[in-house]
Scaffold this motif. Structure first.
Motif, PDB file in Angstrom:
ATOM      1  N   GLY A  38       4.662 -18.032 -51.357  1.00 21.48           N
ATOM      2  CA  GLY A  38       4.578 -17.035 -50.383  1.00 21.48           C
ATOM      3  C   GLY A  38       6.009 -16.312 -49.943  1.00 21.48           C
ATOM      4  O   GLY A  38       5.928 -15.695 -48.821  1.00 21.48           O
ATOM      5  N   ASP A  39       6.963 -16.468 -50.925  1.00 19.06           N
ATOM      6  CA  ASP A  39       8.147 -15.762 -50.748  1.00 19.06           C
ATOM      7  C   ASP A  39       8.036 -14.400 -51.345  1.00 19.06           C
ATOM      8  O   ASP A  39       8.380 -13.979 -52.401  1.00 19.06           O
ATOM      9  N   HIS A  40       7.637 -13.347 -50.220  1.00 19.69           N
ATOM     10  CA  HIS A  40       7.312 -11.946 -50.504  1.00 19.69           C
ATOM     11  C   HIS A  40       8.705 -11.247 -50.982  1.00 19.69           C
ATOM     12  O   HIS A  40       8.767 -10.579 -51.715  1.00 19.69           O
ATOM     13  N   GLN A  41       9.779 -11.522 -49.999  1.00 21.80           N
ATOM     14  CA  GLN A  41      11.129 -10.880 -50.355  1.00 21.80           C
ATOM     15  C   GLN A  41      11.443 -11.029 -51.843  1.00 21.80           C
ATOM     16  O   GLN A  41      11.835 -10.205 -52.544  1.00 21.80           O
ATOM     17  N   GLN A  42      11.612 -12.269 -52.212  1.00 22.33           N
ATOM     18  CA  GLN A  42      11.881 -12.686 -53.545  1.00 22.33           C
ATOM     19  C   GLN A  42      10.922 -12.089 -54.604  1.00 22.33           C
ATOM     20  O   GLN A  42      11.240 -11.886 -55.820  1.00 22.33           O
ATOM     21  N   LEU A  43       9.678 -12.217 -54.050  1.00 22.89           N
ATOM     22  CA  LEU A  43       8.633 -11.606 -55.321  1.00 22.89           C
ATOM     23  C   LEU A  43       8.771 -10.246 -55.564  1.00 22.89           C
ATOM     24  O   LEU A  43       8.665  -9.518 -56.450  1.00 22.89           O
ATOM     25  N   ALA A  44       9.115  -9.395 -54.486  1.00 29.77           N
ATOM     26  CA  ALA A  44       9.176  -7.929 -54.604  1.00 29.77           C
ATOM     27  C   ALA A  44      10.299  -7.646 -55.485  1.00 29.77           C
ATOM     28  O   ALA A  44      10.443  -6.689 -56.092  1.00 29.77           O
ATOM     29  N   SER A  45      11.609  -8.288 -55.334  1.00 30.55           N
ATOM     30  CA  SER A  45      12.696  -8.189 -55.940  1.00 30.55           C
ATOM     31  C   SER A  45      12.578  -8.639 -57.425  1.00 30.55           C
ATOM     32  O   SER A  45      12.925  -7.925 -58.558  1.00 30.55           O
TER      33      SER A  45
END
Length: 545
Positions: A101-108
């Motif tokens: 659920g780490d959306h920031q890292q996922l988007a990067s």
């Protein structure tokens, strides 16, 4: 000849630089580290350290640390051109980010994956990753992430020569950077817009945006990016015939590359100097700088090859080690399974043995109980059978006694009949003589007496008693006889009964009140009714019934 040699070197230099650095010209970099920082590391040792860190993270069950290691390993593979391996690492990291659920890292990470799809000639997949990353950044209200993603989408449209869309997304990226006051990002967007104008041969606009990018970069941007901006300005000035200004900008890029020990940028700067001197007519200088460009290019190429070989060797060693570890783990697992299976089998055998022994003991106990019960039943049945046998013997004795009594009665009765008939026969003979006399006065009385005697011969009461006694002595005799012939008369049955008693023919004739000749006729008729063959004994047949 000199011009021809210069042109040949220029052509070879363009080929080498195009084949080695095509992925780096005017393209955004991955986010792990700056290119100059990457140049200072040894990718093989760094990759190995990251692999060890990844294994430790897996052992400690720290998925986020493992994902970070995967991202960095993927970016090292990217810098060395191993795109499939880089994509594999980044996809694994993306799965972890998505699960955690780490959306920031996922988007990067999605932006990096999109760039790899672009290099693998899959623009549709690249755009799909960018769109997902953009949606996440919008949801997180992360304007900096939105700006980065807009810039990547604009760059993708530029390489597809969709310049209107490229301008649209680059301006969207610029607006997003303005919201967060990111001068470094704005510098990069200005450079991208300038590059689009350069592709459209609108060199004045390209020069303007490159100058804006340089101004912002001077306020705190990356030096590697500054070298690229200076080279782009030099290219635009050279293409517009401003060779002196072009040489000035290119020399500035060269000095900065020398200061940073950036061999790739040095090769590009020397190549641009050679082009500018050639266009200015200074072919000696052009040849000199082109040779320097070639040397740095070859040196860079050699260094990159060495790093690639080292990384490949490291990856190979890691894979070999992992395979060996997997093999040993499989062997260990197999050994554990086999050991566990052997233990389970032994326990099952022991349990089965105990069960079999218990069942055998129970079986023996049950057999003993059954044996005792059978013995008791046998003893009881034996006693009952002995009692029944005794009863039967008593009944047989009683029946024998009754049979003997009946036989004696039958014999006595028969003898009585014979005596009576003999007496009657004598009386009849005497009376016959009296009748033959001439004494007429006695004749009527004597005829009456003779009639009474003849009537006595035909009276059946004695025969009824005789038959009852006979059937008691010889049970079911007449039933067996009727199987052969069921049309026998009462006289036939009397003859058969007397023959069964083995009486003489004279006695039979006397009992039946007939002569010997009549007896023979009666016997003949009985043989025919019984379907006896000629020569077959009537008496023997009757005795067999």
């Amino acid at each position: 000849m000199f011009v021809m040699r210069f042109l040949l070197l220029l052509f070879l230099s363009g080929l080498l630089s195009g084949s080695l650095f095509a992925q780096n010209d005017n393209l955004p970099k991955l986010q792990l580290s700056d290119q100059d920082e990457y140049e200072q590391i040894r990718p093989d040792s760094t990759f190995l350290a990251l692999k060890d860190a990844y294994n430790r993270a897996i052992e400690k069950k720290d998925p986020m640390a493992a994902a970070t290691c995967l991202v960095q390993m993927g970016q090292i593979c990217f810098h060395l051109g191993h795109f499939p391996q880089a994509l594999d690492y980044l996809l694994q990291a993306g799965d972890i980010f998505r699960k955690e659920g780490d959306h920031q890292q996922l988007a990067s990470n999605l932006n990096d994956i999109g760039m790899l799809y672009y290099y693998n000639k899959q623009p549709e997949l690249s755009r799909r990753q960018y769109e997902e990353a953009l949606a996440i950044y919008h949801q997180l209200n992360n304007n900096a992430g939105v700006a980065v993603t807009y810039g990547k989408i604009g760059h993708l449209y530029e390489k597809q020569q969709h310049y209107d869309s490229a301008f649209l997304y680059q301006r969207r990226a610029l607006n997003a950077y303005l919201l967060v006051d990111d001068k470094k990002g704005m510098s990069k967007i200005y450079e991208n817009i300038g590059s689009i104008y350069e592709d459209l041969a609108r060199y004045d606009s390209a020069s303007y945006y490159f100058s804006r990018a340089l101004d912002l970069n001077m306020q705190g941007g990356e030096k590697i990016a500054r070298i690229e901006i200076l080279n782009n300005l030099g290219d635009v000035l050279r293409k517009t015939g401003h060779y002196t200004e072009a040489l000035f900008q290119t020399r500035n890029a060269l000095l900065l590359a020398l200061d940073l020990h950036e061999q790739r940028q040095l090769s590009g700067a020397y190549r641009d100097l050679a082009k500018a001197h050639h266009l200015a007519g200074a072919n000696d200088s052009a040849f000199y700088y082109l040779e320097l460009s070639r040397q740095y290019l070859l040196r860079t190429y050699s260094d990159e090859n060495s790093k690639q070989v080292a990384l490949l060797q490291t990856v190979y060693d890691i894979e070999k080690k992992n395979n060996e570890i997997d093999r040993l783990q499989n062997v260990r697992k197999t050994t554990r399974i086999i050991t566990a299976a052997i233990i389970v089998v032994i326990l099952l055998l022991v349990a089965m043995g105990i069960l079999i022994i218990s069942r055998q003991r129970l079986k023996l106990r049950n057999e003993q109980i059954l044996r005792m019960q059978h013995r008791q039943i046998f003893e009881t049945e034996k006693e009952l059978m002995e009692a029944a046998l005794q009863n039967k013997q008593l009944q047989e004795g009683k029946l024998k006694e009754e049979l003997e009594v009946r036989s004696r009665e039958l014999t006595t009765h028969t003898l009585h009949i014979i005596q009576k008939n003999q007496l009657l026969e004598e009386l009849r003979a005497r009376l016959d003589e009296m009748v033959k006399d001439d004494k007429r006065d006695q004749k009527k009385q004597l005829k009456q007496l003779l009639s009474q005697i003849n009537h006595s011969f035909n009276h059946d009461q004695y025969w009824v008693d005789f038959r009852n006694i006979f059937e008691q002595v010889h049970q079911a005799f007449f039933d067996n006889l009727k199987k052969y012939c069921d049309t026998l008369t009462s006289n036939d049955l009397r003859l058969v009964a007397l023959l069964k008693m083995n009486m003489e023919s004279n006695d039979i004739a006397t009992l039946l009140g007939i002569s010997q000749d009549s007896l023979r006729v009666v016997r003949y008729r009985l043989r025919k009714k019984l379907n006896l063959q000629q020569g077959e004994s009537l008496t023997a047949f009757i005795q067999s019934l």
